[in-house]
Design a protein around this motif. Structure first.
Motif, PDB file in Angstrom:
ATOM      1  N   VAL A 124       3.240 -37.847 -15.684  1.00  0.00           N
ATOM      2  CA  VAL A 124       3.625 -37.327 -14.441  1.00  0.00           C
ATOM      3  C   VAL A 124       2.748 -37.835 -13.201  1.00  0.00           C
ATOM      4  O   VAL A 124       2.947 -38.067 -12.122  1.00  0.00           O
ATOM      5  N   LEU A 125       1.536 -37.493 -13.652  1.00  0.00           N
ATOM      6  CA  LEU A 125       0.477 -37.681 -12.525  1.00  0.00           C
ATOM      7  C   LEU A 125       0.294 -39.121 -12.186  1.00  0.00           C
ATOM      8  O   LEU A 125       0.203 -39.311 -10.929  1.00  0.00           O
ATOM      9  N   SER A 126       0.333 -39.956 -12.984  1.00  0.00           N
ATOM     10  CA  SER A 126       0.219 -41.198 -12.719  1.00  0.00           C
ATOM     11  C   SER A 126       1.418 -41.896 -11.906  1.00  0.00           C
ATOM     12  O   SER A 126       1.392 -42.650 -10.887  1.00  0.00           O
ATOM     13  N   ILE A 127       2.746 -41.512 -12.109  1.00  0.00           N
ATOM     14  CA  ILE A 127       3.873 -41.837 -11.428  1.00  0.00           C
ATOM     15  C   ILE A 127       3.627 -41.306  -9.937  1.00  0.00           C
ATOM     16  O   ILE A 127       4.089 -41.950  -8.864  1.00  0.00           O
ATOM     17  N   ILE A 128       3.416 -39.834  -9.720  1.00  0.00           N
ATOM     18  CA  ILE A 128       3.211 -39.260  -8.420  1.00  0.00           C
ATOM     19  C   ILE A 128       2.395 -40.082  -7.710  1.00  0.00           C
ATOM     20  O   ILE A 128       2.433 -40.199  -6.594  1.00  0.00           O
ATOM     21  N   ASN A 129       1.116 -40.306  -8.179  1.00  0.00           N
ATOM     22  CA  ASN A 129       0.230 -41.204  -7.577  1.00  0.00           C
ATOM     23  C   ASN A 129       0.468 -42.581  -6.926  1.00  0.00           C
ATOM     24  O   ASN A 129       0.273 -43.040  -5.828  1.00  0.00           O
ATOM     25  N   GLN A 130       1.403 -43.215  -7.968  1.00  0.00           N
ATOM     26  CA  GLN A 130       2.222 -44.645  -7.486  1.00  0.00           C
ATOM     27  C   GLN A 130       2.915 -44.372  -6.325  1.00  0.00           C
ATOM     28  O   GLN A 130       2.940 -45.151  -5.292  1.00  0.00           O
ATOM     29  N   VAL A 131       3.645 -43.272  -6.512  1.00  0.00           N
ATOM     30  CA  VAL A 131       4.776 -43.028  -5.298  1.00  0.00           C
ATOM     31  C   VAL A 131       4.083 -42.532  -3.900  1.00  0.00           C
ATOM     32  O   VAL A 131       4.428 -42.879  -2.854  1.00  0.00           O
ATOM     33  N   GLU A 132       2.983 -41.884  -4.172  1.00  0.00           N
ATOM     34  CA  GLU A 132       2.037 -41.541  -2.979  1.00  0.00           C
ATOM     35  C   GLU A 132       1.594 -42.638  -2.196  1.00  0.00           C
ATOM     36  O   GLU A 132       1.694 -42.774  -0.870  1.00  0.00           O
ATOM     37  N   LYS A 133       1.311 -43.689  -2.787  1.00  0.00           N
ATOM     38  CA  LYS A 133       1.083 -45.065  -2.005  1.00  0.00           C
ATOM     39  C   LYS A 133       2.310 -45.634  -1.286  1.00  0.00           C
ATOM     40  O   LYS A 133       2.108 -46.419  -0.007  1.00  0.00           O
ATOM     41  N   THR A 134       3.456 -45.620  -1.626  1.00  0.00           N
ATOM     42  CA  THR A 134       4.623 -46.281  -1.224  1.00  0.00           C
ATOM     43  C   THR A 134       5.416 -45.085  -0.061  1.00  0.00           C
ATOM     44  O   THR A 134       6.142 -45.638   0.610  1.00  0.00           O
ATOM     45  N   GLY A 135       5.527 -43.875  -0.557  1.00  0.00           N
ATOM     46  CA  GLY A 135       6.113 -42.906   0.304  1.00  0.00           C
ATOM     47  C   GLY A 135       7.256 -42.634  -0.668  1.00  0.00           C
ATOM     48  O   GLY A 135       7.814 -43.388  -1.325  1.00  0.00           O
TER      49      GLY A 135
END
Length: 566
Positions: free
Chosen positions: A430-441
């Motif tokens: 969960v944390l990994s995907i949220i961190n990825q999404v934060e970069k793209t919006g």
């Protein structure tokens, strides 16, 4: 902890053996003091409105929604995964708050059982939460029935508003399953006992009052929502509201303490806000908006759940709750189980504990539809396989192969047996995907804009979420649609009332049915809550009890220790 309780099997026994912290100490972990709470005994508290207002300037944390594939009649452990994920995030050093709905006594004493999680992923005190808790549902029930009483009294005392007794849409409520009260006649016994008319009961969790309560942002918003609630129509078909009766103040007063979010804890002492309890197959299926928003101000991560599968609770969370509350969820967890995959692969309820790899392949299509729904909303997701003791290694391996084949991110969770430790893999994913999404919006958005027609909204949900060809309105629903349009309520979202067991409106159509139509038999304006309810199939607002209700297993000893609650 697991070694300490290794011989204890039932959820109730595990909960009763847990070592709870005073609720004031739990509050301290999220920056609250004893002055911020109104305590209900040692282990329960309500957060004061002043405290909530003081948090408004804080930045919101991340919001994680837990949903599921279409369940078996036994439930797939969505609340358990929600709690286990919250515990796991806390174990990883992230300040986390869990937000859950309050259980209704209907399922608790009927068939489904409680809603406090299970095993070592529970909110406690479990007995209190599953039974009367802090009295919120009783307050909502009374507030609902005060409106009914005032309607009938108004008619009896001269009917200045010219209410047509045959067009009263407001129903009485009760927080237990009782099929005998679905259709009743009141006012019998002579003129002094009121005007005779047909009336109805619905379960509190399915009532508009529960929806109003759960979508109110504060006390003034609650009163405004109550005032605009349509309860009847006049002889010349004009809507009559609670405000017309002059009753919004009295009803709001009955709910003023209930609206304060309830703070409890998990077995691992993670703070949990358990507040509001609308059903997801009839109402919108999410915990209170005020609790969710409070959680976002108090923690880095707020983990919440929406009832039943993503075709119900999650769709309503995105299209109704997120729209009304201006929420942007960061990620969704889709709970799957081996037994649900086998069930949707054609295995009967009695054979679900037997290994059947082929059925998992067939049932995987149900899960795939919910994955497609998340993509339609533009929301990132992780599939969580909630592990059961009957799952075999071959079955789990097949699930993993299918997820890999379709590029579906997944994690195996074992939170029932291991608590937060069993949710670490999920939490890290969960944390990994949220961190990825934060970069793209975030690309999240509701499925439909407010300005499209109600018929278009229903078709969009039916086609994009259920996989249906479209909708079919009954003659009654067509007339109701015209009335709704004439009253100017078309900008409201749709709340679909549908069976939880199928993507269709027929509970027998398991798996991923194709070439079907959603039949809309009735439309009901819930103007106070802020949506239009579309009743499909044979869905009922007052459930009945099963042949052997769970209540028959419950008891207590001379010291008040409860047994048989699950």
């Amino acid at each position: 902890m697991q070694n300490e309780y290794s011989k204890i099997q039932s959820d109730l026994s595990i909960a009763q053996a847990a070592k709870l912290l005073p609720i004031t100490e739990v509050a301290e972990t999220i920056g609250l003091t004893a002055d911020d709470l109104e305590t209900y005994g040692k282990y329960k508290g309500k957060i004061h409105f002043g405290t909530i207002k003081s948090l408004e300037s804080r930045t919101d944390g991340k919001l994680i929604l837990v949903t599921a594939m279409n369940p078996t009649p036994f439930g797939e452990g969505k609340s358990t995964v929600t709690i286990g994920l919250g515990d796991a995030l806390n174990r990883l050093g992230h300040q986390t708050v869990i937000c859950l709905r309050e259980p209704s006594l209907g399922p608790v004493m009927g068939m489904k059982g409680g809603a406090a999680g299970g095993g070592y992923a529970q909110v406690v005190p479990m007995e209190d939460i599953n039974l009367h808790f802090t009295g919120d549902l009783h307050a909502i029930t009374v507030a609902n029935n005060v409106i009914s009483s005032l309607i009938d009294n108004h008619i009896h005392q001269g009917n200045a508003l010219q209410i047509d007794p045959e067009r009263i849409t407001w129903k009485r409520a009760m927080d237990v399953n009782d099929r005998s009260l679905r259709n009743i006649v009141i006012g019998l016994g002579g003129k002094g006992n009121g005007v005779p008319r047909e009336d109805h009961f619905e379960i509190t969790a399915a009532s508009e009052m529960m929806a109003i309560f759960s979508l109110a942002e504060d006390l003034l918003d609650l009163k405004e929502k109550i005032a605009r609630t349509v309860v009847a129509y006049t002889y010349d078909l004009k809507p009559v509201t609670v405000g017309d009766l002059g009753a919004e103040g009295a009803v709001a007063v009955l709910l003023k303490d209930a609206l304060k979010p309830n703070l409890v804890q998990t077995i691992e002492h993670t703070p949990a806000l358990v507040h509001g309890g609308p059903f997801a197959n009839i109402a919108h299926g999410c915990n209170s908006l005020i609790a969710t928003k409070t959680g976002l101000k108090l923690a880095d991560y707020t983990v919440t759940e929406a009832g039943f599968g993503a075709d119900l609770g999650a769709e309503k969370f995105f299209n109704i709750k997120s729209r009304i509350g201006q929420l942007t969820p960061a990620l969704t967890v889709i709970v799957a189980t081996i037994r649900a995959l086998k069930f949707h692969g054609g295995v009967g309820k009695r054979e679900l504990s037997e290994e059947n790899v082929e059925a998992i392949k067939n049932g995987f299509q149900n899960l795939m539809k919910h994955v497609e729904t998340m993509n339609a909303f533009g929301i990132p997701f992780v599939v969580s396989l909630n592990r059961f003791v009957t799952d075999t290694e071959r079955e789990i391996s097949e699930f993993e192969k299918l997820c890999s084949k379709f590029n579906i991110p997944f994690a195996i969770t074992d939170v029932w047996e291991k608590g937060g430790a069993g949710g670490i893999q999920l939490a890290e994913r969960v944390l990994s995907i949220i961190n990825q999404v934060e970069k793209t919006g975030s690309s999240f958005q509701p499925l439909y804009p407010s300005h499209v027609s109600l018929e278009d909204k229903m078709n969009i949900i039916a086609k994009n979420v259920y996989g249906a060809k479209g909708i079919e309105l009954s003659p009654k629903a067509e007339k109701q649609l015209r009335d709704i349009e004439q009253n100017g309520w078309t900008n409201l979202p749709i709340c679909m009332a549908k069976t939880q067991y199928s993507l269709s409106d027929d509970p027998k159509k398991i798996g991923r049915p194709k070439d079907f139509t959603i039949h809309i038999r009735q439309l009901k304006p819930s103007i106070g809550a802020g949506f239009i309810v579309a009743y499909t199939g044979d869905i009922l607002t007052m459930p009945g009890l099963p042949k052997h209700p769970a209540a028959l297993n419950m008891n207590m000893d001379g010291d008040g220790k409860v047994t048989g609650l699950f």
